[in-house]
Each structure stands twice: as structure tokens, then as C-alpha cells.
Design a protein around this motif. Sequence first.
Motif, PDB file in Angstrom:
ATOM      1  N   UNK A  16      49.754   4.430  12.529  1.00  0.00           N
ATOM      2  CA  UNK A  16      48.649   4.051  13.409  1.00  0.00           C
ATOM      3  C   UNK A  16      47.969   5.287  13.992  1.00  0.00           C
ATOM      4  N   UNK A  17      48.773   6.249  14.393  1.00  0.00           N
ATOM      5  CA  UNK A  17      48.269   7.503  14.954  1.00  0.00           C
ATOM      6  C   UNK A  17      47.363   8.216  13.949  1.00  0.00           C
ATOM      7  N   UNK A  18      47.838   8.344  12.716  1.00  0.00           N
ATOM      8  CA  UNK A  18      47.093   9.076  11.691  1.00  0.00           C
ATOM      9  C   UNK A  18      45.876   8.300  11.194  1.00  0.00           C
ATOM     10  N   UNK A  19      46.029   6.987  11.049  1.00  0.00           N
ATOM     11  CA  UNK A  19      44.946   6.167  10.495  1.00  0.00           C
ATOM     12  C   UNK A  19      43.686   6.267  11.352  1.00  0.00           C
ATOM     13  N   UNK A  20      43.852   6.174  12.670  1.00  0.00           N
ATOM     14  CA  UNK A  20      42.690   6.257  13.554  1.00  0.00           C
ATOM     15  C   UNK A  20      42.021   7.622  13.463  1.00  0.00           C
ATOM     16  N   UNK A  21      42.823   8.676  13.419  1.00  0.00           N
ATOM     17  CA  UNK A  21      42.266  10.027  13.337  1.00  0.00           C
ATOM     18  C   UNK A  21      41.554  10.235  12.008  1.00  0.00           C
ATOM     19  N   UNK A  52      43.908  12.416  20.813  1.00  0.00           N
ATOM     20  CA  UNK A  52      44.975  11.461  20.527  1.00  0.00           C
ATOM     21  C   UNK A  52      46.326  12.082  20.840  1.00  0.00           C
ATOM     22  N   UNK A  53      47.228  11.255  21.349  1.00  0.00           N
ATOM     23  CA  UNK A  53      48.579  11.732  21.624  1.00  0.00           C
ATOM     24  C   UNK A  53      49.595  10.682  21.207  1.00  0.00           C
ATOM     25  N   UNK A  54      50.773  11.154  20.870  1.00  0.00           N
ATOM     26  CA  UNK A  54      51.844  10.310  20.347  1.00  0.00           C
ATOM     27  C   UNK A  54      53.155  10.839  20.913  1.00  0.00           C
ATOM     28  N   UNK A 237      33.502   6.587  27.195  1.00  0.00           N
ATOM     29  CA  UNK A 237      34.903   6.870  26.918  1.00  0.00           C
ATOM     30  C   UNK A 237      35.556   5.568  26.468  1.00  0.00           C
ATOM     31  N   UNK A 238      36.044   5.556  25.256  1.00  0.00           N
ATOM     32  CA  UNK A 238      36.741   4.390  24.724  1.00  0.00           C
ATOM     33  C   UNK A 238      38.211   4.766  24.607  1.00  0.00           C
ATOM     34  N   UNK A 239      39.077   4.003  25.279  1.00  0.00           N
ATOM     35  CA  UNK A 239      40.498   4.355  25.320  1.00  0.00           C
ATOM     36  C   UNK A 239      41.352   3.179  24.869  1.00  0.00           C
ATOM     37  N   UNK A 240      42.413   3.525  24.152  1.00  0.00           N
ATOM     38  CA  UNK A 240      43.426   2.542  23.775  1.00  0.00           C
ATOM     39  C   UNK A 240      44.795   3.123  24.079  1.00  0.00           C
ATOM     40  N   UNK A 245      51.469   5.555  22.190  1.00  0.00           N
ATOM     41  CA  UNK A 245      50.238   6.031  21.569  1.00  0.00           C
ATOM     42  C   UNK A 245      49.074   5.991  22.549  1.00  0.00           C
ATOM     43  N   UNK A 246      48.180   6.964  22.411  1.00  0.00           N
ATOM     44  CA  UNK A 246      46.954   6.957  23.204  1.00  0.00           C
ATOM     45  C   UNK A 246      45.832   7.569  22.371  1.00  0.00           C
TER      46      UNK A 246
END
Length: 256
Positions: A16-21, A52-54, A237-240, A245-246
Motif C-alpha cells: 500500500x505504501x509503495x503503490x500510492x507513491x 509518506x511515512x510507514x 492538503x489531502x491526508x490518509x 501508514x500516512x
Amino acid sequence: MANKIKLHIPTKEFKLFLKSISKITESIIIKLKDKKMEVLTTSEGGNIIMLSSFILPDEGDNNVDLELPINDISKLLKICDFAIEETIILEINDNLIKYKNDYIRLKFYLAEKSIIPLPPQVTPDKFRAFPISFSIKLNRDKLIQLEKGFSFVRDNSGNTKVYFYVEDGVLYGELTDYQSDTTDSFRVSLGTDYTGQLIGRIPIKFDVWTLLDYFNDEVIFDVSVVKRKSLTYNILFIRQLSENLEHNYLIQSLKN
């Protein structure tokens, strides 16, 4: 870099972390420190800045302090696809990343830092320090519905935009082009439970908006009004957020 560092990374969250990036860029530098991965990058053309942070589990060498220059993020995504275990163990050995399970073994080389595009000239602390003038929590399904509306208003000019504005106490997202008298429109009601004030319409190019990726049901939508000399900008600013994960997106709006 010390030899044979072993990172223990939850497979599903790593993907999920990599896919968004990967929707923003293909070349990144992953910074690891204090059991956390962090990536600060920008889309081609600089339309979106992404932070992004994980947070990693307290296992293996996850507390290491190092940087991983990755020239092709899709290779890390493929490791996630190959993985059969819930936790991937990546071995970092000098300039190599290695992975193996009971069926396969692979390795790929880290890139030279000099060939990775420089991240935006903004630190993570500055990224988070913009004053917020409007805030609302949105449902992911409504944002996906808004994107699907593009099939209705599609034109060949490439000028379709998504406009965000408040009308009669409701935040709307509308696909159209207010600079054209002949463009169709598609509007979705996004919510009413907001704080602050949103003045006027905030236009974003639709092809920029589609670079965003939603991994969580709840999406935080914030607006900051920034003044530079005689000009005033709206910054979105769009945040999830999830437990580990962030994803944070910074998008400067177009002129109305």
C-alpha cells in the motif's frame, strides 16, 4: 552502510505504501530512521508534493538509520507480489537489495543518489506547518464517484478541472471547466461536517487529481490560504492515516 542489514516489513502495508507513491513518481529515496520509512517526493511538473511515512515493527534491523535510493519503485512492488509470507525480509548488503522465499530468490541494485530527482525544497516539518483555514473528513467512495464522473464530462481539450466549493453549507466537488461555455458538468455532494471557511472555488486539473491514491475509507481534506507578496494561493492538503501508514499530498490550486 553496514553489511547484511535485514529489514522486516509487513507485506500488505508495504505494498500500500509503495503503490500510492508509484502513482506520483518511479524514482525515490526511502529514508529509514527510528523504525520508520519516509519518502518526500514530487510528481513530474511539480503539481503534487507527497510526504509518506510507514512505521515498521520492532523487529530485525528496523531501527537502522540509512537511505535507499530506488530508481524503479515497481521492482519493490513486484517483490510484494512474489511474497508468500505476511512479513517480507529484505537483506540490504552494500548496494544490493536481496529477497528470497522457499520458491524464488532475487536481487537488484540500489541506484546512485545523484540520478534520483531531488525532492522538493520543503522539509517534512514545514510540510506539516501550514495554517489550516478549512477542514473536513471525506468518504473515499464519494471521491471515487467524483472521478467516475469524468466519463460523462470528458472532452478532447484536456481542460477538465475538479472544482471544490461550499454552497448552502455543503462541500461539492464538480467536474467541468468554468472558462468554457460548452463544457458539461458533473457534481457530487461531499459533506457538510466541516470546520472553518472556504472562500470561492478551488480548481485542480483533473489529471493531477487522479494521481491521488486512496487506501483508507476516510480522507482528510484541508485547505490553507497562503499569501506571497501580492498573490494569494489556496493549498490543498489531502491526508490518509492508518495505524502505521500516512500519506500526505500538497496541491496548489489553479487560478479561477
